[in-house]
Design an enzyme around this catalytic site. Structure first.
Site, mmCIF file in Angstrom:
data_model
loop_
_atom_site.group_PDB
_atom_site.id
_atom_site.type_symbol
_atom_site.label_atom_id
_atom_site.label_comp_id
_atom_site.label_asym_id
_atom_site.label_seq_id
_atom_site.Cartn_x
_atom_site.Cartn_y
_atom_site.Cartn_z
ATOM 1 N N PRO A 150 18.652 28.247 -18.007
ATOM 2 C CG PRO A 150 18.174 30.380 -19.106
ATOM 3 C CD PRO A 150 19.052 29.791 -18.363
ATOM 4 N N GLY A 168 18.630 22.347 -16.806
ATOM 5 C CA GLY A 168 17.928 22.100 -15.437
ATOM 6 C C GLY A 168 18.704 20.693 -14.976
ATOM 7 C CD GLU A 184 20.910 21.403 -2.922
ATOM 8 O OE1 GLU A 184 21.712 20.474 -2.866
ATOM 9 O OE2 GLU A 184 20.969 22.219 -2.253
#
Length: 389
Positions: free
Chosen positions: A132, A135, A373
């Site tokens: 969370p 990232g 990705e």
């Protein structure tokens, strides 16, 4: 005068593979693509067809029961499946993402335990890095793995995990030494049946709706210590090395989505008539199609060149530009996919905007390839860093 073909030129085997995957995708996967998107259900028909044809995890070496396909063959499989259904293409793509850390860093014992079930189609493998609050800044992860005798106990949350809930195995990155920063992160194999491991509700997404995306919860999840991938503290290095190889699979997915949109648009403009003739005869639309095809082919060549470098690296060759070219192909191909699918919608006009035609689905599916990705902004940072170091 003899000519040496570049390493990414397709061999006869690669050409035959493309033909067989395309035939399977059009017959077994394409008919279900709209339903998969509409219902947001895992594409089980695609999974079963891919497993039956041994196309679900072609990258796994023969030593572990796999097809032993090279990186270019893996790209072709993903590209051709994505051409008809982006959600289904995440079956071979994420199986590679989840297992690549094992191929790069795991002990032989861990490889022999966890790769054969994926090779046979009995299990799928997902990859858990993001959190969370971690990232793009993945090194800021908070999930902990504390050694306790012959076990590690995992506590924390992972977010945006592709194919979560349908995969049996998960490569999980967790902090083993909070004082060491990125060098304090380690990688582990977690089994879906492990006590203390559970899943959040599926996310409701813009695209790739047939591939479940869920959170992973670790509530005192105890796993055997021999499930560590590599040595303690090497997990983040393994994660980055993994992405050098698997960003190329996202480029392949983007490439397939774009090709599918172009193919459909070409067929449409040949049939659609306005002002008494097929709209394909209007030069303005011809220029759009030419640009779409040109950019797709440029993305394809860049992606195949990256796949060739990936394969050479896996065979032990030194490939210092792999990080750059894998970021470049992912970034470029995904930008092309978004542009091409948007143009395909435009070429279909009002028909492109409704569910009855597949290009709006392809446009929605394309968007994620610019995000996961590593966002394309991150890819540009990676490329610039490689240029300037």
């Amino acid at each position: 005068m003899s000519v040496d073909f570049p390493a990414y030129a397709l061999s006869d085997e690669h050409v035959a593979l493309r033909e067989s995957v395309r035939a399977l995708a059009e017959e077994k996967i394409a008919p279900h693509a709209a339903k998969v998107d509409e219902s947001a259900q895992f594409p089980q028909e695609a999974h079963d067809a891919l497993v039956k044809a041994d196309l679900h995890a072609v990258h796994i070496p023969a030593a572990y029961g796999g097809a032993g396909a090279d990186a270019l063959a893996t790209v072709i499989v993903i590209e051709e499946v994505a051409r008809v259904c982006a959600s289904s293409s995440l079956i071979p793509a994420v199986n590679k993402l989840g297992t690549m850390p094992l191929l790069l860093a795991a002990t032989e014992d861990v490889k022999r335990r966890y790769l054969p079930p994926v090779a046979s189609g009995a299990a799928m493998f997902s990859y858990a890095l993001s959190e969370p609050e971690a990232g793009s800044d993945a090194a800021a992860m908070k999930t902990r793995a504390v050694r306790d005798g012959d076990s590690y106990v995992l506590t924390g949350t992972k977010r945006w995990i592709t194919n979560a809930g349908v995969s049996k195995y998960y490569t999980v990155m967790a902090v083993t030494d909070p004082s060491a920063g990125a060098s304090g992160i380690s990688a582990f194999v977690v089994d879906a049946d492990d006590e203390g491991f559970s899943f959040g509700a599926p996310e409701h997404k813009l695209g790739i709706k047939g591939s479940p995306t869920r959170e992973l919860y670790f509530d005192g999840c105890r796993i055997p210590a021999d499930r560590i991938i590599g040595a303690e503290g090497t997990g983040f290095k393994t994660a980055l090395a993994t992405l050098d190889h698997t960003r190329i699979t996202i480029a392949a997915q983007a490439l397939g989505i774009a090709q599918g949109a172009l193919d459909y648009a070409v067929g449409y403009v040949k049939e659609r008539k306005q002002f008494g003739r097929a709209i394909a005869e209007f030069q303005g639309l011809q220029f759009m199609l030419a640009d779409m095809a040109m950019k797709i082919e440029a993305a394809r060549q860049l992606t195949y060149a990256a796949a060739a470098r990936s394969e050479r690296a896996m065979q032990g060759a030194r490939e210092p530009d792999l990080t750059f070219i894998s970021s470049a192909c992912k970034c470029y191909a995904s930008d092309v996919a978004m542009e091409v699918t948007t143009d395909a919608v435009q070429l279909l006009g009002g028909y492109g905007y409704v569910h009855d035609y597949p290009v709006e689905r392809m446009m929605r599916d394309a968007k994620i390839t610019q995000i996961y990705e590593g966002t394309n902004q991150i890819q540009r940072m990676v490329m610039a860093r490689q240029l300037l170091k």
